[in-house]
Design a protein around this motif. Structure first.
Motif, PDB file in Angstrom:
ATOM      1  N   ALA A  70       7.463  58.529 -14.723  1.00 30.81           N
ATOM      2  CA  ALA A  70       7.065  58.951 -13.373  1.00 30.81           C
ATOM      3  C   ALA A  70       8.056  58.382 -12.345  1.00 30.81           C
ATOM      4  CB  ALA A  70       5.643  58.487 -13.065  1.00 30.81           C
ATOM      5  N   LEU A  71       8.517  57.143 -12.584  1.00 30.79           N
ATOM      6  CA  LEU A  71       9.475  56.544 -11.641  1.00 30.79           C
ATOM      7  C   LEU A  71      10.830  57.248 -11.721  1.00 30.79           C
ATOM      8  CD1 LEU A  71       8.923  52.667 -11.897  1.00 30.79           C
ATOM      9  CD2 LEU A  71       7.734  54.360 -10.534  1.00 30.79           C
ATOM     10  N   LEU A  72      11.294  57.484 -12.954  1.00 33.82           N
ATOM     11  CA  LEU A  72      12.599  58.146 -13.112  1.00 33.82           C
ATOM     12  C   LEU A  72      12.560  59.528 -12.467  1.00 33.82           C
ATOM     13  CD1 LEU A  72      13.317  57.183 -16.851  1.00 33.82           C
ATOM     14  CD2 LEU A  72      14.488  56.272 -14.832  1.00 33.82           C
ATOM     15  N   ASN A  73      11.446  60.243 -12.687  1.00 40.62           N
ATOM     16  CA  ASN A  73      11.286  61.572 -12.116  1.00 40.62           C
ATOM     17  C   ASN A  73      11.313  61.504 -10.583  1.00 40.62           C
ATOM     18  OD1 ASN A  73      10.331  64.504 -12.379  1.00 40.62           O
ATOM     19  ND2 ASN A  73       8.781  63.591 -11.045  1.00 40.62           N
ATOM     20  N   ALA A  74      10.628  60.501 -10.027  1.00 43.76           N
ATOM     21  CA  ALA A  74      10.527  60.402  -8.567  1.00 43.76           C
ATOM     22  C   ALA A  74      11.879  60.118  -7.915  1.00 43.76           C
ATOM     23  CB  ALA A  74       9.527  59.303  -8.187  1.00 43.76           C
ATOM     24  N   VAL A  75      12.796  59.484  -8.665  1.00 46.25           N
ATOM     25  CA  VAL A  75      14.092  59.184  -8.045  1.00 46.25           C
ATOM     26  C   VAL A  75      15.184  60.160  -8.478  1.00 46.25           C
ATOM     27  CG1 VAL A  75      13.600  56.763  -7.578  1.00 46.25           C
ATOM     28  CG2 VAL A  75      14.599  57.402  -9.788  1.00 46.25           C
ATOM     29  N   THR A 123      14.850  58.844 -23.252  1.00 52.62           N
ATOM     30  CA  THR A 123      15.087  57.949 -24.387  1.00 52.62           C
ATOM     31  C   THR A 123      16.538  57.478 -24.429  1.00 52.62           C
ATOM     32  OG1 THR A 123      13.390  59.205 -25.511  1.00 52.62           O
ATOM     33  CG2 THR A 123      14.596  57.657 -26.845  1.00 52.62           C
ATOM     34  N   VAL A 124      17.433  58.295 -23.890  1.00 54.94           N
ATOM     35  CA  VAL A 124      18.835  57.883 -23.809  1.00 54.94           C
ATOM     36  C   VAL A 124      18.954  56.651 -22.893  1.00 54.94           C
ATOM     37  CG1 VAL A 124      21.082  58.617 -22.924  1.00 54.94           C
ATOM     38  CG2 VAL A 124      19.753  60.159 -24.341  1.00 54.94           C
ATOM     39  N   LEU A 125      18.175  56.631 -21.831  1.00 54.47           N
ATOM     40  CA  LEU A 125      18.202  55.476 -20.925  1.00 54.47           C
ATOM     41  C   LEU A 125      17.619  54.246 -21.618  1.00 54.47           C
ATOM     42  CD1 LEU A 125      17.068  57.293 -17.666  1.00 54.47           C
ATOM     43  CD2 LEU A 125      19.381  56.568 -18.277  1.00 54.47           C
ATOM     44  N   PHE A 126      16.557  54.453 -22.383  1.00 56.52           N
ATOM     45  CA  PHE A 126      15.976  53.362 -23.175  1.00 56.52           C
ATOM     46  C   PHE A 126      17.053  52.842 -24.143  1.00 56.52           C
ATOM     47  CE2 PHE A 126      11.793  52.388 -25.777  1.00 56.52           C
ATOM     48  CZ  PHE A 126      12.298  51.147 -26.161  1.00 56.52           C
ATOM     49  N   GLY A 127      17.720  53.783 -24.821  1.00 57.55           N
ATOM     50  CA  GLY A 127      18.734  53.403 -25.813  1.00 57.55           C
ATOM     51  C   GLY A 127      19.892  52.657 -25.176  1.00 57.55           C
ATOM     52  N   LEU A 128      20.341  53.124 -24.019  1.00 51.31           N
ATOM     53  CA  LEU A 128      21.454  52.473 -23.320  1.00 51.31           C
ATOM     54  C   LEU A 128      21.156  50.990 -23.110  1.00 51.31           C
ATOM     55  CD1 LEU A 128      24.040  52.532 -21.528  1.00 51.31           C
ATOM     56  CD2 LEU A 128      22.556  53.177 -19.625  1.00 51.31           C
ATOM     57  N   SER A 129      19.946  50.713 -22.723  1.00 53.63           N
ATOM     58  CA  SER A 129      19.558  49.329 -22.453  1.00 53.63           C
ATOM     59  C   SER A 129      19.332  48.552 -23.755  1.00 53.63           C
ATOM     60  CB  SER A 129      18.296  49.365 -21.593  1.00 53.63           C
ATOM     61  OG  SER A 129      17.646  48.153 -21.637  1.00 53.63           O
ATOM     62  N   ARG A 130      18.580  49.148 -24.680  1.00 53.07           N
ATOM     63  CA  ARG A 130      18.209  48.432 -25.913  1.00 53.07           C
ATOM     64  C   ARG A 130      19.434  48.103 -26.775  1.00 53.07           C
ATOM     65  NH1 ARG A 130      13.200  47.701 -28.287  1.00 53.07           N
ATOM     66  NH2 ARG A 130      12.585  47.393 -26.124  1.00 53.07           N
ATOM     67  N   ARG A 164      18.114  49.642 -12.443  1.00 49.75           N
ATOM     68  CA  ARG A 164      18.361  48.203 -12.680  1.00 49.75           C
ATOM     69  C   ARG A 164      17.157  47.585 -13.357  1.00 49.75           C
ATOM     70  NH1 ARG A 164      22.009  44.975  -9.005  1.00 49.75           N
ATOM     71  NH2 ARG A 164      20.466  43.352  -9.221  1.00 49.75           N
ATOM     72  N   SER A 165      15.976  47.911 -12.823  1.00 48.86           N
ATOM     73  CA  SER A 165      14.771  47.325 -13.396  1.00 48.86           C
ATOM     74  C   SER A 165      14.508  47.906 -14.787  1.00 48.86           C
ATOM     75  CB  SER A 165      13.614  47.506 -12.400  1.00 48.86           C
ATOM     76  OG  SER A 165      12.502  48.052 -12.996  1.00 48.86           O
ATOM     77  N   PHE A 166      14.699  49.215 -14.945  1.00 49.77           N
ATOM     78  CA  PHE A 166      14.502  49.868 -16.247  1.00 49.77           C
ATOM     79  C   PHE A 166      15.411  49.216 -17.292  1.00 49.77           C
ATOM     80  CE2 PHE A 166      15.143  53.004 -19.530  1.00 49.77           C
ATOM     81  CZ  PHE A 166      13.973  53.742 -19.598  1.00 49.77           C
ATOM     82  N   TYR A 167      16.672  48.999 -16.919  1.00 49.31           N
ATOM     83  CA  TYR A 167      17.655  48.433 -17.862  1.00 49.31           C
ATOM     84  C   TYR A 167      17.210  47.043 -18.325  1.00 49.31           C
ATOM     85  CZ  TYR A 167      22.277  47.198 -19.739  1.00 49.31           C
ATOM     86  OH  TYR A 167      23.314  46.821 -20.567  1.00 49.31           O
ATOM     87  N   VAL A 168      16.863  46.203 -17.387  1.00 50.52           N
ATOM     88  CA  VAL A 168      16.502  44.816 -17.764  1.00 50.52           C
ATOM     89  C   VAL A 168      15.198  44.807 -18.570  1.00 50.52           C
ATOM     90  CG1 VAL A 168      15.854  42.549 -16.859  1.00 50.52           C
ATOM     91  CG2 VAL A 168      17.756  43.796 -15.830  1.00 50.52           C
ATOM     92  N   LEU A 169      14.240  45.636 -18.180  1.00 52.04           N
ATOM     93  CA  LEU A 169      12.941  45.630 -18.876  1.00 52.04           C
ATOM     94  C   LEU A 169      13.040  46.117 -20.316  1.00 52.04           C
ATOM     95  CD1 LEU A 169      10.580  47.103 -16.110  1.00 52.04           C
ATOM     96  CD2 LEU A 169      10.693  44.729 -16.878  1.00 52.04           C
ATOM     97  N   HIS A 170      14.015  46.976 -20.603  1.00 52.16           N
ATOM     98  CA  HIS A 170      14.109  47.566 -21.948  1.00 52.16           C
ATOM     99  C   HIS A 170      15.123  46.872 -22.851  1.00 52.16           C
ATOM    100  CE1 HIS A 170      11.989  50.867 -19.921  1.00 52.16           C
ATOM    101  NE2 HIS A 170      11.662  51.321 -21.112  1.00 52.16           N
ATOM    102  N   GLY A 193      12.831  58.635 -32.674  1.00 55.59           N
ATOM    103  CA  GLY A 193      11.517  59.089 -33.133  1.00 55.59           C
ATOM    104  C   GLY A 193      10.448  58.956 -32.051  1.00 55.59           C
ATOM    105  N   PRO A 194       9.520  59.934 -31.972  1.00 51.90           N
ATOM    106  CA  PRO A 194       8.482  59.882 -30.933  1.00 51.90           C
ATOM    107  C   PRO A 194       7.508  58.713 -31.090  1.00 51.90           C
ATOM    108  CG  PRO A 194       8.111  61.735 -32.425  1.00 51.90           C
ATOM    109  CD  PRO A 194       9.442  61.150 -32.794  1.00 51.90           C
ATOM    110  N   LEU A 195       7.466  58.118 -32.278  1.00 56.02           N
ATOM    111  CA  LEU A 195       6.590  56.945 -32.394  1.00 56.02           C
ATOM    112  C   LEU A 195       7.303  55.692 -31.885  1.00 56.02           C
ATOM    113  CD1 LEU A 195       4.788  57.480 -35.828  1.00 56.02           C
ATOM    114  CD2 LEU A 195       4.070  58.107 -33.518  1.00 56.02           C
ATOM    115  N   HIS A 196       8.598  55.807 -31.596  1.00 51.97           N
ATOM    116  CA  HIS A 196       9.348  54.665 -31.059  1.00 51.97           C
ATOM    117  C   HIS A 196       9.849  55.061 -29.672  1.00 51.97           C
ATOM    118  CE1 HIS A 196      11.482  50.985 -30.967  1.00 51.97           C
ATOM    119  NE2 HIS A 196      12.524  51.254 -31.752  1.00 51.97           N
ATOM    120  N   GLY A 197      11.164  55.144 -29.483  1.00 48.16           N
ATOM    121  CA  GLY A 197      11.692  55.339 -28.126  1.00 48.16           C
ATOM    122  C   GLY A 197      11.369  56.663 -27.468  1.00 48.16           C
ATOM    123  N   ARG A 198      11.242  57.725 -28.270  1.00 51.78           N
ATOM    124  CA  ARG A 198      11.037  59.049 -27.636  1.00 51.78           C
ATOM    125  C   ARG A 198       9.644  59.168 -27.016  1.00 51.78           C
ATOM    126  NH1 ARG A 198      11.170  64.469 -30.263  1.00 51.78           N
ATOM    127  NH2 ARG A 198      11.885  63.403 -32.135  1.00 51.78           N
TER     128      ARG A 198
END
Ligand code: MLT
Length: 391
Positions: free
Chosen positions: A329-334, A343-350, A183-189, A225-230
């Motif tokens: 680190a947070l995504l990994n921990a959960v 980056t797919v999660l970043f993309g989903l939100s963005r 939830r927090s990742f989605y709103v922040l991105h 691209g690794p200079l952006h979302g990746r």
């Protein structure tokens, strides 16, 4: 008071050419603003305050420029729910995708299928369809590509992110914690001004009057691209390589890596010149949900150590943590341990923020006429007049 159209905002000199339009004003943005020190705000609300807002309400804000009343929010959620559901054609296409493809390549391809099977051609309708359907698309990509099993259909009684977590069905995960992080990742991105690469590319494609899905696909190609979302994927790999919360050892690693020319993912930003508030929110979340997780502890050490090291190099204009510094680190921990998917999660939100900006440019800008097709000027160079020898 209306802005003076003759106001000079910027003077372009030859030195600005071939610098990726860095800092050159090209348009207006009504969804978000990026202040170099304060970070991003959504329609005036600082992003750190937005994490307490429901994801659907944050999307509503970007689309309609006001936070919804409880009634409006309930109606918006119901509207999104009614749009859920992927056609079997999309599911079959996902099942046929090559395993060796990166999850972002699957997302791009999935968006093309989504467009072919569900676009209406209406910018606003398709923006809502995109938000409603992309969680299921993303969850199906995770499940099929990771070998977790068949895609899971959405439920009609769950909110956007709760449903996403349900459809992910991450083996062995603590879904309550996963939901909190996502939830927090989605709103922040969701959005980061008008000029970040994926947003700019998406709006450029939409300006040719393609459609929201084609625009989203192009945006995701840019985000890949690794200079952006990746960078969020590469940042967790960096944290793994540092592998210690000992400040001296971590500092030595960062110094050596920087000196040999490695990119220090998670630190620095094209616009920000202070710690990204999106990182600050995530460090605080980590303290609540996984304070003793080894990768979180390493990321926490890097929060102070990396800026101290990078700040000693003259060419570094911003050594501070950005949104990627601790998200992995947070995504990994959960339970989302495969960084290839971050980056797919970043993309989903963005995607939701980009779709909102596309609506503004296509149907609201210039009194409803819309922004014309993008056509910046390039100065011809190295092309002396020549003629084919026709003798
Ligand atoms: C971000 O979220 O930080 C971006 O998309 C990168 C940028 O703003 O250029």
């Amino acid at each position: 008071m209306a802005a003076d159209p003759s106001e000079v905002l910027f003077t372009v000199t030859r030195a600005h050419l071939d610098t990726g339009l860095r800092g050159i004003p090209v348009g207006t943005c009504g969804t978000s603003k990026v202040d170099p020190i304060e970070g991003v705000s959504y329609v005036g609300y600082p992003v750190a305050e937005m994490v307490d807002v429901e994801p659907e309400a944050a999307v509503y804000l970007l689309y309609f420029k006001e936070l919804p009343t409880p009634e409006q929010l309930a109606a918006f959620k119901a509207d999104l729910r009614a749009r859920q559901g992927l056609s079997p054609t999309v599911i079959n296409a996902i099942k046929a995708m090559p395993r060796e493809g990166h999850p972002m390549e699957w997302l791009m391809a999935g968006l093309v299928y989504l467009g072919m099977t569900s676009k209406t051609g209406d910018w606003v309708e398709d923006a809502k369809n995109l938000v409603a359907k992309s969680t299921e698309l993303t969850a199906a990509i995770f499940r099929v590509r990771s070998g977790w099993g068949e895609p899971i259909a959405p439920r009609a009684d769950l909110d956007l992110i709760e449903n996403f977590v349900y459809m992910l069905g991450v083996p062995g995960a603590d879904n309550a914690k996963l939901t909190e992080v996502l939830r927090s990742f989605y709103v922040l991105h969701l959005d980061h001004g008008g000029g970040n690469l994926s947003t700019f590319v998406g709006k450029a494609v939409a300006s040719g009057n393609a459609d929201q899905f084609a625009s989203a696909c192009a945006s995701m190609a840019a985000l890949y691209g690794p200079l952006h979302g990746r960078a969020n994927q590469d940042c967790l790999e960096l944290v793994r390589k540092v592998g210690t919360d000992d400040p001296e050892k971590a500092a030595a690693y960062i110094k050596a890596a920087f000196e040999r020319g490695d990119k220090i993912y998670g630190f620095g930003h094209a616009v920000l010149r202070a710690e990204d508030p999106r990182a600050r929110v995530q460090y605080a979340l980590g303290e609540r949900i996984c304070p003793d997780d080894p990768l979180f502890r390493t990321a926490k050490t890097l929060r102070t150590v990396a800026p101290a090291v990078l700040g000693t190099f003259e060419k570094v204009s911003n050594p501070f943590p950005n949104v990627d510094a601790v998200s992995g680190a947070l995504l990994n921990a959960v339970g989302l341990t495969d960084s290839n998917y971050y980056t797919v999660l970043f993309g989903l939100s963005r995607m939701a923020g980009i779709a909102a900006q596309v609506i503004d440019e296509r149907v609201r800008a210039r009194g409803g006429k819309g922004v014309p097709i993008y056509r910046p000027k390039y100065i011809a160079e190295g092309q002396p007049p020549r003629h084919l020898n026709k003798s």
